[in-house]
Design a protein around this motif. Structure first.
Motif, PDB file in Angstrom:
ATOM      1  N   HIS A 181       0.842  -1.198   0.000  1.00 35.70           N
ATOM      2  CA  HIS A 181       0.000   0.000   0.000  1.00 35.70           C
ATOM      3  C   HIS A 181       0.877   1.248   0.000  1.00 35.70           C
ATOM      4  O   HIS A 181       1.796   1.381   0.803  1.00 35.70           O
ATOM      5  CB  HIS A 181      -0.926   0.008   1.218  1.00 35.70           C
ATOM      6  CG  HIS A 181      -2.138   0.869   1.040  1.00 35.70           C
ATOM      7  ND1 HIS A 181      -2.067   2.240   0.952  1.00 35.70           N
ATOM      8  CD2 HIS A 181      -3.452   0.553   0.919  1.00 35.70           C
ATOM      9  CE1 HIS A 181      -3.286   2.732   0.793  1.00 35.70           C
ATOM     10  NE2 HIS A 181      -4.147   1.723   0.767  1.00 35.70           N
ATOM     11  N   GLU A 183       0.338   4.365   0.848  1.00 35.27           N
ATOM     12  CA  GLU A 183      -0.067   5.521   1.659  1.00 35.27           C
ATOM     13  C   GLU A 183       1.103   6.324   2.227  1.00 35.27           C
ATOM     14  O   GLU A 183       1.075   7.566   2.178  1.00 35.27           O
ATOM     15  CB  GLU A 183      -0.990   5.070   2.792  1.00 35.27           C
ATOM     16  CG  GLU A 183      -1.762   6.210   3.443  1.00 35.27           C
ATOM     17  CD  GLU A 183      -2.907   6.730   2.585  1.00 35.27           C
ATOM     18  OE1 GLU A 183      -3.555   7.710   2.991  1.00 35.27           O
ATOM     19  OE2 GLU A 183      -3.159   6.151   1.509  1.00 35.27           O
ATOM     20  N   SER A 256      -3.891  11.967  -2.318  1.00 32.47           N
ATOM     21  CA  SER A 256      -4.067  10.898  -1.330  1.00 32.47           C
ATOM     22  C   SER A 256      -5.394  10.963  -0.584  1.00 32.47           C
ATOM     23  O   SER A 256      -5.761  10.007   0.104  1.00 32.47           O
ATOM     24  CB  SER A 256      -2.917  10.930  -0.319  1.00 32.47           C
ATOM     25  OG  SER A 256      -2.797  12.206   0.284  1.00 32.47           O
ATOM     26  N   THR A 259      -9.793   8.055  -3.295  1.00 30.45           N
ATOM     27  CA  THR A 259      -9.592   6.623  -3.497  1.00 30.45           C
ATOM     28  C   THR A 259     -10.682   6.105  -4.420  1.00 30.45           C
ATOM     29  O   THR A 259     -11.841   6.523  -4.317  1.00 30.45           O
ATOM     30  CB  THR A 259      -9.601   5.844  -2.169  1.00 30.45           C
ATOM     31  OG1 THR A 259      -9.322   4.462  -2.434  1.00 30.45           O
ATOM     32  CG2 THR A 259     -10.931   5.951  -1.449  1.00 30.45           C
ATOM     33  N   HIS A 269      -9.465   0.543  -0.894  1.00 31.68           N
ATOM     34  CA  HIS A 269      -8.859   1.819  -0.509  1.00 31.68           C
ATOM     35  C   HIS A 269      -7.452   1.847  -1.079  1.00 31.68           C
ATOM     36  O   HIS A 269      -6.610   1.031  -0.712  1.00 31.68           O
ATOM     37  CB  HIS A 269      -8.798   1.985   1.012  1.00 31.68           C
ATOM     38  CG  HIS A 269      -8.169   3.287   1.427  1.00 31.68           C
ATOM     39  ND1 HIS A 269      -6.802   3.464   1.522  1.00 31.68           N
ATOM     40  CD2 HIS A 269      -8.724   4.487   1.736  1.00 31.68           C
ATOM     41  CE1 HIS A 269      -6.537   4.703   1.881  1.00 31.68           C
ATOM     42  NE2 HIS A 269      -7.686   5.345   2.020  1.00 31.68           N
ATOM     43  N   SER A 271      -3.999   4.366  -2.504  1.00 33.92           N
ATOM     44  CA  SER A 271      -3.305   5.593  -2.083  1.00 33.92           C
ATOM     45  C   SER A 271      -3.317   6.701  -3.121  1.00 33.92           C
ATOM     46  O   SER A 271      -3.154   7.872  -2.776  1.00 33.92           O
ATOM     47  CB  SER A 271      -1.850   5.263  -1.739  1.00 33.92           C
ATOM     48  OG  SER A 271      -1.111   4.961  -2.919  1.00 33.92           O
TER      49      SER A 271
END
Length: 355
Positions: A181, A183, A256, A259, A269, A271
């Motif tokens: 991920h 993020e 960010s 999504t 979900h 990033s």
């Protein structure tokens, strides 16, 4: 698309011709690669792209922040500004480390300058764009430092899935996780994008101050030209910088926070980190242009100051050589001319510093 030709699939350009990936490899005398386990994912995973582009842009951002200090100092000298606001005692009372470091750097850049003023009871403080350079540039450096911290972790991280663990007794366990991920990268790159947009904002405002005689207390002529009215001078330079700064404000909207679910809502979900780094790249290029325009404008303004206080007066220890480099590439603009070749030339000078 980039990875497909490696295995003889997709398309590629070879000597200007668009052909199949297989044929391109053959003409280049290469064989298709046979991928081992997980190498396909490594070539196509978005987190790898975020890390690669993020690394390049974080490195550029640090260099751009150094150029921003130089351009800000040259503008301060052109505007007969004061260095009193960079006194270390001020910054020790709000001890953000990079704010303190920036103030120290500004004093070093301006050391020995005969273009700044001391205490003046009739003019005790400058506008924010000069007085608050350490606070603004320092905060932007905080964002760069955070991005660097994230990138260093990512460069040495395993972002694959699933992960295979082997214990001391050679027992194998396969575990699905979420290290892929993006993020951490998306958030840090969005933060960095906002910071670079701010460096562009404050730089453009200094250009405005250089070109507006009311804002600079008539230290400089309108639009940095001797015959205002007949000549528009550096007005178009400020227009261009304002347009780029405005574009950056739009690009700085964080990707960010969005999504879009995919894969039958399993990947529910994401990033949007690739969008973050691509926007960051655009902001970085715009900032490079804005800083170039500030340097171009400040050099013009310095020449007007020289006419007033003396051609023999010296700039700061680190602004003097920059001014000389600019003047070795572009002349003083005496009357209206096509400006973009000069703007491009100063940008090339900045690009050389970024290389």
């Amino acid at each position: 698309h980039m990875a497909l030709p490696l295995i003889g699939e997709g398309e590629a350009f070879f000597e200007g011709e668009r052909i199949s990936g297989k044929m391109a490899l053959k003409k280049a005398g290469l064989e298709p690669i046979t991928l081992a386990a997980k190498e396909g994912l490594a070539l196509t995973n978005g987190t790898s792209v975020m890390t690669a582009v993020g690394l390049l842009e974080t490195t550029r951002a640090f260099k751009l922040s150094e150029i921003a200090d130089i351009s800000g100092c040259l503008s301060l000298e052109a505007l007969n500004g004061t260095t009193l606001a960079f006194d270390e005692r001020i910054h020790s009372l709000r001890p953000h480390p990079r704010q303190e470091k920036c103030a120290k750097n500004l004093n070093e850049i301006l050391d020995g300058s005969e273009f700044t003023r001391g205490y003046d009871p009739a003019n005790v403080q400058d506008a924010y764009t000069l007085r608050c350079i350490p606070q603004v540039h320092g905060a932007c450096r905080d964002a760069i430092a955070y991005a660097e911290w994230v990138i260093k972790i990512e460069l040495n991280a395993v972002t694959d899935n699933p992960l295979i663990f082997v214990d001391d007794e050679e027992n194998i366990e396969v575990i699905s996780g979420g290290n892929f991920h993006g993020e951490p990268l998306a958030l840090s790159m969005d933060y960095l994008a906002i910071a670079l947009a701010e460096l562009g904002n404050i730089s453009e405002r200094r250009i405005m101050r250089l070109t507006d005689e009311d804002s600079n207390s008539h230290v400089l002529p309108p639009f940095l030209t001797e015959n205002g009215g007949l000549n528009s001078g550096f007005m178009i330079v400020q227009y261009t910088a304002a347009a780029l700064a405005t574009e950056n404000k739009v690009l700085a909207h964080p990707a960010s926070v969005d999504t879009i679910p995919s894969s039958a809502n399993v990947e529910d979900h994401v990033s949007m980190g690739v969008t973050s780094v691509l926007k960051l790249r655009d902001i970085s290029r715009n900032l490079q242009r804005i800083l170039s325009m500030e340097l171009f404008s400040a050099a013009q303004a310095i020449d007007f100051r020289k006419k007033e206080i003396g051609e023999d007066k010296k700039l700061g220890k680190k602004t003097q050589p920059v001014y000389e480099q600019i003047r070795s590439r572009v002349p003083f603009i005496e009357e209206d001319t096509v400006m973009y070749p000069h703007m491009d030339e100063v940008e090339r000078l900045v690009a050389e510093k970024l290389a």
